[in-house]
Structures are given as structure tokens and as C-alpha cells.
Design an enzyme around this catalytic site. Structure first.
Site, PDB file in Angstrom:
ATOM      1  N   LYS A 199      49.027 -38.152  25.869  1.00  0.00           N
ATOM      2  CA  LYS A 199      48.805 -39.573  26.130  1.00  0.00           C
ATOM      3  C   LYS A 199      49.087 -39.882  27.606  1.00  0.00           C
ATOM      4  CE  LYS A 199      50.469 -44.131  24.834  1.00  0.00           C
ATOM      5  NZ  LYS A 199      51.358 -44.930  24.006  1.00  0.00           N
ATOM      6  N   GLU A 205      55.977 -29.945  29.164  1.00  0.00           N
ATOM      7  CA  GLU A 205      55.532 -28.755  28.420  1.00  0.00           C
ATOM      8  C   GLU A 205      54.010 -28.629  28.470  1.00  0.00           C
ATOM      9  OE1 GLU A 205      57.591 -31.110  27.363  1.00  0.00           O
ATOM     10  OE2 GLU A 205      59.098 -30.335  25.972  1.00  0.00           O
ATOM     11  N   GLY A 256      52.281 -42.206  20.401  1.00  0.00           N
ATOM     12  CA  GLY A 256      52.004 -40.769  20.275  1.00  0.00           C
ATOM     13  C   GLY A 256      51.986 -40.299  18.830  1.00  0.00           C
ATOM     14  N   ARG A 257      52.971 -40.703  18.043  1.00  0.00           N
ATOM     15  CA  ARG A 257      53.059 -40.210  16.662  1.00  0.00           C
ATOM     16  C   ARG A 257      52.048 -40.868  15.728  1.00  0.00           C
ATOM     17  NH1 ARG A 257      57.440 -42.555  18.715  1.00  0.00           N
ATOM     18  NH2 ARG A 257      58.295 -44.472  17.853  1.00  0.00           N
ATOM     19  N   GLU A 342      61.625 -40.241  14.895  1.00  0.00           N
ATOM     20  CA  GLU A 342      61.395 -40.798  16.233  1.00  0.00           C
ATOM     21  C   GLU A 342      61.197 -42.315  16.135  1.00  0.00           C
ATOM     22  OE1 GLU A 342      59.559 -38.464  19.680  1.00  0.00           O
ATOM     23  OE2 GLU A 342      57.927 -39.824  19.199  1.00  0.00           O
ATOM     24  N   HIS A 373      63.069 -20.474  -2.779  1.00  0.00           N
ATOM     25  CA  HIS A 373      63.750 -19.195  -2.570  1.00  0.00           C
ATOM     26  C   HIS A 373      64.583 -19.220  -1.295  1.00  0.00           C
ATOM     27  CE1 HIS A 373      61.541 -17.361  -5.899  1.00  0.00           C
ATOM     28  NE2 HIS A 373      60.579 -18.213  -5.530  1.00  0.00           N
ATOM     29  N   LYS A 482      65.085 -34.895  28.818  1.00  0.00           N
ATOM     30  CA  LYS A 482      63.972 -34.508  29.720  1.00  0.00           C
ATOM     31  C   LYS A 482      64.437 -34.580  31.166  1.00  0.00           C
ATOM     32  CE  LYS A 482      60.104 -36.451  27.020  1.00  0.00           C
ATOM     33  NZ  LYS A 482      59.082 -37.496  27.015  1.00  0.00           N
TER      34      LYS A 482
HETATM   35  O1  F6P Z   1      58.862 -36.560  22.843  1.00  0.00           O
HETATM   36  C1  F6P Z   1      58.511 -37.828  23.211  1.00  0.00           C
HETATM   37  C2  F6P Z   1      57.032 -38.047  23.252  1.00  0.00           C
HETATM   38  O2  F6P Z   1      56.795 -39.109  24.117  1.00  0.00           O
HETATM   39  C3  F6P Z   1      56.426 -38.324  21.886  1.00  0.00           C
HETATM   40  O3  F6P Z   1      56.599 -39.628  21.471  1.00  0.00           O
HETATM   41  C4  F6P Z   1      55.011 -37.969  22.130  1.00  0.00           C
HETATM   42  O4  F6P Z   1      54.309 -37.823  20.933  1.00  0.00           O
HETATM   43  C5  F6P Z   1      55.188 -36.684  22.900  1.00  0.00           C
HETATM   44  O5  F6P Z   1      56.316 -36.925  23.718  1.00  0.00           O
HETATM   45  C6  F6P Z   1      54.019 -36.254  23.728  1.00  0.00           C
HETATM   46  O6  F6P Z   1      53.695 -37.195  24.696  1.00  0.00           O
HETATM   47  P1  F6P Z   1      52.323 -37.119  25.468  1.00  0.00           P
HETATM   48  O7  F6P Z   1      51.235 -37.313  24.483  1.00  0.00           O
HETATM   49  O8  F6P Z   1      52.370 -38.215  26.491  1.00  0.00           O
HETATM   50  O9  F6P Z   1      52.234 -35.766  26.126  1.00  0.00           O
END
Ligand code: F6P
Length: 512
Positions: A199, A205, A256-257, A342, A373, A482
Site C-alpha cells: 500500500k 521487507e 492493509g488487512r 492488528e 496431533h 520498525k
Molecule cells: O505491519 C504493519 C502494516 O502496515 C500492515 O498493516 C500492513 O498490512 C503491512 O504493514 C504492509 O504494509 P504495506 O502494504 O504498506 O507494505
């Protein structure tokens, strides 16, 4: 909007008294009421839920309905669906539901955003069809994390039929290069499409993995980036700066979620095709309509969200186990972890005042029968009572004889064992029983039913968050770690431990 905090409502005090006065013997409740299964089960939009094996009765439900009314849950829901900025800490609207709203079905201020949603959807689905028809692309690598990973991974894992698309899907989320390296090892640049899903297009990452993927692509002799990379983001400029022209956008009002319905769902669209993706949206939209139109007594997400409050705040359960009895739903526990923890893992109310009541429980789980199991020993005989949630699909998606009956019998048996226990044997073989569980079912695993199931969970989480008086749509709790990671990464080479606590300094020395 003026909302009363749940712990300051008359219904809250009545629920506390009600809980203290009750016996809460679920077995006894079944013995005295042959209709209990029917009275505490409901289906809506193809999602069935039996919650009769929870410690509740008619009075509990009535009080919970009053609680919802006194907390203004329906008002907050209506505000969300009217496009009001209910994400107050970020001053944002919350409109993931608009992504599944049929074209041209709204007037007023929402007509234009809806038109943009459909313009983007049409473009994205046309692109998805183009990729599906492109026989040279055999592998789709989706790079994203959190909400930009879990939803697409869940739905592709549940519904993709490789024999139909002839394509393989890979999901890379972790900054650990082990994951990306393992995926790249089996690929060729000329037959790979990378989808960079973020987003913000700033998530550390995802950016690191995207850069490494592009370096690999170039090293492999890849040149046609336009054909082999696409970005799914609300930050078009950052995607363009990265060098990606093929970009599908969305808006800051999609959390995001909650984003699998947006351009983030492109891998789903490639896996299912235009028809399948539209069916997924239609299933979710049908659940939206149910949530918006039904009175609390017959409103499935309302009833379940309120039950979650009852179990957390009055029955005192700080955890819930998730056991999907369908291998296609293996990522459901991880998806629900982000959705619920979250959203509702907060300890201040919408105004930032500390809460004195508990919020989100710890969610965790594994597909059945595997979990049986592993951790079910503790669930049946441990000292902590874990309310379990079983999710089953009635119709098998394969024709292997005997498996489906064995699978479903196991799911029902686990819930039965939790309820009835085993009392005629003492000591190590004694099962207390009277342990709660909820049973969720779909008739078949289809795009529509999965869309409805996910929307059901979204709205259920909304309801408990609304009662708790928190903002379910921000996630400041992920920020501190972060920031500190960036700081530590800078200290790595300089060995600068100044100002660090003793343990962090020690680990830096050890690991660098
Ligand atoms: O971990 C926090 C967060 O902002 C989540 O809410 C989101 O889904 C994820 O990181 C990824 O964010 P982005 O889509 O901006 O890379």
C-alpha cells in the site's frame, strides 16, 4: 459521533451480574433444552455458524444486544458505510466494503469513488486475463507482507486450480533472504511475473525483496521490466520511481488487512480469472448487505462479535484457537491473526484514554487434523481453557474416497470431546468437558462462499472493536519495532552501542 464506552453502559453492569449468577454448564444446557442447537445456530449468505457449545443463554443474548445498542455499534457501522472518517486517529474513511459494491449502485459523494473503484477493477481484471492467456508466464511471484500478503495467499491457496491456469504462485514476505532465494532458485526470468504489493510502497521487507528480485531479473538477462513487473499500491509515484510502469492503484481508505478486494488481489484475479474474482466480491457484498440490513437478533457478524465480547470480557478467555478442517484454508489462522489482533489489539479508547477492560484475544491455530496431533492435548486437558473455532467445508474439492467423511468426523468429534469430556475414568485419562467451541461451515469452497466468509470475519471484528470503543483501523503498535530496527541496522557496522540497554547491546555484539 458520540459513543458510550462499553464499561460505562448499564448493560455492561448487568452482564457482569448475569455472569456471576450463572452456572455456565454447557452440557447441562443441552440436556435441559433439546432445541439449543437450532436456537444458537444461524446461516447467512452461505456461512453457517453453530455457537450453541458456548456458555450463553437467551438472557445473555438479550443483554448483549442491549450492550450493542447502548454502545452505538449500528451507528458506527452506518457511519462506516456512509463514508464517514471513522478511522479517527488517521482521519480516514474506512471503505473496503466499497471495493465490492456493484458498479453505479451509489449516489451522492460515494458515486465518484465507486466509479474509480470499477475503473481500476476493470483494468486490473483485463490485465489478469492477459497474464492468464500469456503462456510464456509460468510463475507469478507476489512480494508483499502483512495485509499485502495474507489475504491473497489465503484466497489463492484456497481456490487456485493449477491444472486450469498452468501457472505456479509463490508468495514472498519475509525479509529473510532464505525465502526469496528459495523461490528464485526454481525460476527463469523470461517466464516469471513479479507483483510488488505494498500500500505504502515503503515497507522495508517488501522493498528489500523487490530490489533483490529486480537485481536477480537483470542478472538473469531479463530486460522487459514492463512485462515482468507490476506494482499494486496506493503510492504510484514510489512505484514509478522504482521503475515499474504497470501499476494498479487503490486508496488510503483501504486498510492493509482489508485490501485483498483491491489491486492487492491481483494474484487472486490471475488465479481465478475475471469471473472468479467478481464472484469473490459478490459473496463479500452479500455479507455486507446482510450486516447492514439485519436486526441484531438475526445479524450473524453482530451476534458473533458480541459473543466474542462475552467470551473475552465476561467469561475471561484471553485466547481463541482457529482450526480450519480444509487444507485450502491453511492460511486462515494467520489471516485472522492480523485481522483481529492488528485491528483490536489496543489498550486505549478512540480518545486515547486507557481502557480498564480487555480487548483482542490471542488468536492462533493450524489446520485440522494436523493440530490434533500437536496442540489439542492442551486444548482438551490443559489448565487454560481455549475456546476453539472449527471451520469446515461440507463438500469435498477432490474425489478421493473416504477422506471427507474422516475429516468431518474428526472436526465434529473434537468439538464433541471438548463438550462432553470423559468422566468415568480418572487421573490421566480424565477429560473435564464443558469446554467451549464454535463450528463454522460452508457448503462448498467457492469464490462466493469464501468472499462471504472473509467479510463475515471482517464485520465480526468490527463489532467487538466498536463495543470496546477502540479505533480498529489504525496500527501504531507496529511502528516502534520498525524504527528501532532501522536504528540497529545503522549501528551494525559501526558497533555503536551507546544509549542501548544492556541486553540489546549484548545481542548486537553477539550477532554482528
Ligand atoms: O505491519 C504493519 C502494516 O502496515 C500492515 O498493516 C500492513 O498490512 C503491512 O504493514 C504492509 O504494509 P504495506 O502494504 O504498506 O507494505
Amino acid at each position: 459521533m458520540n459513543f458510550v464506552r462499553c464499561d460505562q453502559t448499564p448493560a455492561w453492569a448487568l452482564l457482569e451480574r448475569h455472569q456471576k449468577a450463572g452456572e455456565w454448564d454447557i452440557r447441562a444446557a443441552f440436556e435441559s433444552d433439546p432445541q439449543r442447537f437450532d436456537r444458537f445456530s444461524q446461516s447467512a449468505v452461505g456461512v453457517g455458524v453453530d455457537f450453541s457449545k458456548n456458555p450463553l443463554n437467551d438472557e445473555t443474548q438479550t443483554l448483549l444486544h442491549t450492550l450493542a445498542q447502548q454502545c452505538g455499534v449500528a451507528d458506527l457501522r452506518d457511519a462506516m458505510f456512509a463514508g464517514e472518517p471513522i478511522n479517527t486517529t488517521e482521519q480516514r474513511q474506512v471503505m473496503h466494503w466499497l471495493l465490492r459494491q456493484p458498479a453505479a449502485s451509489l449516489g451522492g459523494a460515494l458515486a465518484q469513488p465507486l466509479a474509480l473503484v470499477h475503473e481500476t477493477l476493470d483494468a486490473m481484471l483485463a490485465y489478469a486475463e492477459q497474464v492468464r492467456d500469456d503462456a510464456q508466464i509460468s510463475d507469478v511471484v507476489h512480494i508483499g507482507i502483512g495485509g499485502s500478503d495474507l489475504g491473497p495467499q489465503l484466497v489463492v491457496g484456497a481456490l487456485h486450480q493449477p491444472d486450469i491456469t498452468g501457472k505456479r504462485f509463490h508468495f514472498v514476505s519475509n525479509v529473510d533472504g532464505h525465502e526469496l532465494a528459495a523461490v528464485l532458485a526454481g525460476l527463469q526470468a523470461k517466464s516469471t511475473l513479479f507483483l510488488i504489493a505494498s500500500k505504502t510502497f515503503t515497507t522495508a521487507e517488501t522493498m528489500m525483496n523487490a530490489h533483490s528480485a529486480r537485481d536477480w531479473f537483470v542478472r538473469q538477462g531479463g530486460t522487459d521490466t514492463a512485462r515482468h513487473f507490476a506494482a499494486l499500491t496506493s503510492n504510484r509515484k514510489a512505484a514509478a520511481d522504482f521503475g515499474i510502469n504497470q501499476c494498479f492503484g487503490f486508496w488510503d481508505w483501504v486498510g492493509g488487512r482489508y485490501s485483498l478486494w483491491s489491486a492487492i488481489g491481483l494474484p487472486i484475479a490471475i488465479a481465478l480469472g475475471e469471473t472468479g474474482f467478481r464472484q469473490l466480491l459478490a459473496g463479500a457484498h452479500a455479507m455486507d448487505r446482510h450486516f447492514c440490513s439485519q436486526p441484531v437478533q438475526t445479524n450473524l457478524p453482530m451476534r458473533m462479535g458480541l459473543l466474542d465480547v462475552w467470551m473475552r470480557n465476561f467469561q475471561g478467555h484471553a485466547t481463541r484457537g482457529i482450526a480450519p478442517y480444509h487444507s485450502g484454508l491453511r492460511r486462515l489462522p494467520a489471516f485472522l491473526q492480523q485481522l483481529e489482533m492488528e485491528s483490536n489489539g489496543k489498550s486505549v479508547d478512540r480518545q486515547g484514554h486507557s481502557l480498564s477492560h480487555a480487548t483482542a484475544p490471542v488468536l492462533w491455530g493450524e489446520p485440522g487434523t494436523n493440530g490434533q496431533h500437536a496442540f489439542f492435548q492442551m486444548v482438551h486437558q490443559g489448565t487454560t481453557v481455549v475456546p476453539m473455532e472449527f471451520i469446515v467445508v461440507r463438500k469435498a474439492t477432490h474425489d478421493l474416497s473416504g477422506h471427507q467423511r474422516a475429516l468431518l468426523a474428526n472436526a465434529v468429534a473434537q468439538a464433541q470431546a471438548l463438550l462432553v469430556g470423559q468422566h468415568d475414568v480418572g487421573g490421566h485419562r480424565h477429560f473435564s468437558g464443558n469446554r467451549p467451541s464454535t463450528f463454522v461451515w460452508l457448503d462448498a469452497l467457492t469464490p462466493e462462499s469464501l468472499g462471504a466468509l472473509i467479510a463475515f470475519y471482517e464485520h465480526r471484528v468490527f463489532v467487538s472493536g466498536a463495543v470496546w470503543g477502540i479505533n480498529s483501523f489504525d496500527q501504531f503498535g507496529v511502528e516502534l519495532g520498525k524504527t528501532l530496527a532501522l536504528d540497529l541496522a545503522k549501528r551494525w557496522d559501526s558497533n555503536d552501542a551507546q544509549g542501548l540497554d544492556g541486553s540489546t547491546a549484548g545481542l548486537l555484539r553477539l550477532l554482528k
